[in-house]
Design a protein around this motif. Structure first.
Motif, PDB file in Angstrom:
ATOM      1  N   GLU A 145       0.823  -1.211   0.000  1.00  0.00           N
ATOM      2  CA  GLU A 145       0.000   0.000   0.000  1.00  0.00           C
ATOM      3  C   GLU A 145       0.857   1.261   0.000  1.00  0.00           C
ATOM      4  OE1 GLU A 145      -2.202  -0.787   3.495  1.00  0.00           O
ATOM      5  OE2 GLU A 145      -3.522  -2.263   2.540  1.00  0.00           O
ATOM      6  N   THR A 149       0.601   3.820  -3.225  1.00  0.00           N
ATOM      7  CA  THR A 149       0.100   5.194  -3.032  1.00  0.00           C
ATOM      8  C   THR A 149       1.203   6.211  -3.312  1.00  0.00           C
ATOM      9  OG1 THR A 149       0.585   4.974  -0.665  1.00  0.00           O
ATOM     10  CG2 THR A 149      -1.675   4.533  -1.372  1.00  0.00           C
ATOM     11  N   ALA A 152       1.616   7.697  -6.857  1.00  0.00           N
ATOM     12  CA  ALA A 152       0.631   8.661  -7.367  1.00  0.00           C
ATOM     13  C   ALA A 152       1.272   9.970  -7.807  1.00  0.00           C
ATOM     14  CB  ALA A 152      -0.429   8.927  -6.297  1.00  0.00           C
TER      15      ALA A 152
END
Length: 490
Positions: A145, A149, A152
């Motif tokens: 995770e 993330t 991005a």
């Protein structure tokens, strides 16, 4: 060693699938059996992104694995390729201690990370390799995770997942594969090499389906030897099915095999009419899973609908602790919650009252543990003392009560007389339940792992035995488990 790599046709197809995607691939999932050149393919793609045609100036690249040892495998192979290539060696610097490769002329840097890394925050990766993500248990993984993330901040980042399959449907890789198989996101590509469940698992045809490098750089004689060993020794079969045939199989042998359980899935009617209904209730401690199984006998088949409760407060934390998505299941309606930090028995009793009022309930089998506390909740829900005495029947959880109950359950399943509705909480319980045997050969259910919940399977077994017996008194506890039993009474 020392020769140029020649890509096989299947490897070329996989590379084209990733980089010829009109939607521009964001995530590529490649899953096949062990020893099919997974690490080598990942290393070459990594180097392409570090200093080759995929390279971007001042970019960050990472590989992620669960352990330091696994993380080092990909780094060491990529470093070995650099050392053996004069062209690459002139441009790439190797940091063995930090597990880093860098290309100073481009400013690009690669580093191998593991779950033991202190943090993956503050990174900005443009290229990520998730190595053996199938080893992750549960639906979440902090390192995955954090890296996903962090990407991005980049334009068109790429994540490549190369792994054998996970053990269960609730694990992270399985969730990603199932979502990709649904075709919901054109930016995700999926290549899943797995043996069909209908095939003889020890046949060459099954092995070839999961192993594109079979009889090439994967040694056929060694794989056949592993298949023969698994065929001789049932205890070795789960690992063989998972690692060689790339099937979702637990390393342990569950009480009910996955194919048998999935084969029982079907439509369970909401309205049971006047058909007899039998219940099995597994009461939990204050913060654990409480399970209720409803079995309706219709035209010789047993239709099963489960219900589950957990406390509402702390549900997300419990999801993390058990590594299962209780919070998602609650949103989807598969899991009920009670207010507060503990399972409130009054809510369960009120729910039971509704079932008794709307169904033709013949018997409700229960684990006597905690029932003395539940009796007051039944009274407050409107149950009379006569109703409790006549309909609620104690069922022991020891070997002597459970062993015949498991035989009955197996017979029903093997005869294709059970229909279950595919509730994911129940699927979890079915996958976690294994059998413990005593020296006399009696059996009872136990957990596959410390955090694995089996409450739904326990309640279903109790309900099925109640349905088979059809007489509450037939479910009485074994005299050997009755503290008041005396041999002289016979």
């Amino acid at each position: 060693m020392g020769q140029r790599v020649k890509l096989r046709p299947w490897q070329k197809r996989e590379i084209k699938k990733i980089f010829d995607n009109p939607a521009i691939t964001r995530r590529a999932i490649l899953s096949f059996g062990r020893k099919n050149g997974k690490t080598a393919l990942a290393a070459f793609l990594l180097l392409c992104a570090l200093c080759g045609p995929l390279a971007r100036r001042n970019s960050q690249l990472y590989s992620a694995a669960q352990s330091r040892g696994q993380a080092a495998v990909l780094f060491e192979l990529a470093a070995k390729i650099v050392r053996m290539s004069p062209a690459l060696k002139a441009y790439v610097k190797i940091g063995d201690t930090s597990k880093k490769l860098s290309c100073p002329s481009l400013g690009s840097v690669y580093q191998a990370l593991s779950a033991e890394s202190k943090t993956a925050h503050g990174l900005s990766p443009v290229f990520i390799v998730h190595d053996e993500l199938g080893q992750v248990r549960g639906p979440t993984y902090p390192l995955y995770e954090a890296l996903e993330t962090a990407a991005a901040a980049q334009q068109s980042p790429l994540s490549i997942i190369i792994s054998t399959q996970a053990a269960t449907d609730a694990d992270l890789l399985s969730i990603l594969i199932d979502d990709a198989a649904g075709g919901h996101d054109p930016k995700t590509t999926l290549s899943l090499y797995t043996a069909d469940k209908e095939l003889d698992p020890f046949s060459v045809k099954a092995i070839r389906q999961a192993n594109p490098a079979y009889n090439d750089f994967q040694m056929a004689s060694e794989v056949k030897s592993q298949a023969a060993a698994a065929k001789r020794m049932p205890s070795a079969q789960p690992a063989y099915l998972n690692l060689i045939l790339n099937q979702r199989v637990e390393a342990h042998s569950p009480f009910i095999s996955r194919p048998l359980w999935q084969g029982a899935e079907g439509a369970v009617p909401l309205d049971m009419g006047d058909n007899p209904v039998y219940l099995g209730l597994d009461l939990s401690s204050t913060q654990d899973l409480t399970a209720l199984s409803l079995i309706a006998e219709i035209d010789g088949k047993f239709y099963h609908r489960p219900y589950f409760w957990l406390p509402e407060v702390g549900l997300v934390d419990k999801s993390r602790a058990d590594r299962v998505p209780y919070d998602l299941w609650q949103q989807q309606g598969y899991l009920l919650t009670t207010p507060g930090q503990a399972v409130e028995y009054d809510f369960v009793a009120d729910f039971l009252r509704g079932i008794f009022d709307s169904h033709n309930v013949r018997a409700a089998a229960f684990d006597r543990w905690n029932f003395k506390h539940f009796r007051g909740s039944l009274h407050r829900a409107g149950f009379s003392e006569d109703e409790i005495e006549n309909c609620f029947v104690e069922f022991g959880q020891g070997f002597r009560s459970m062993s015949p109950a498991l035989r009955e359950t197996e017979s029903i399943l093997l005869a294709s007389r059970l229909v279950q509705d595919g509730n994911p909480v129940m699927n979890m319980c079915a996958g976690n339940a294994v059998v413990q045997t005593d020296p006399a050969g009696n059996r009872k259910l136990t957990k596959a792992k410390s955090s694995g919940r089996i409450d739904g399977m326990v309640s279903m077994v109790m309900a099925l035995v109640a349905a088979q017996s059809d007489q509450p008194e037939a479910l009485a506890i074994s005299p050997w488990e009755d503290p008041d039993f005396r041999i002289g009474q016979f």
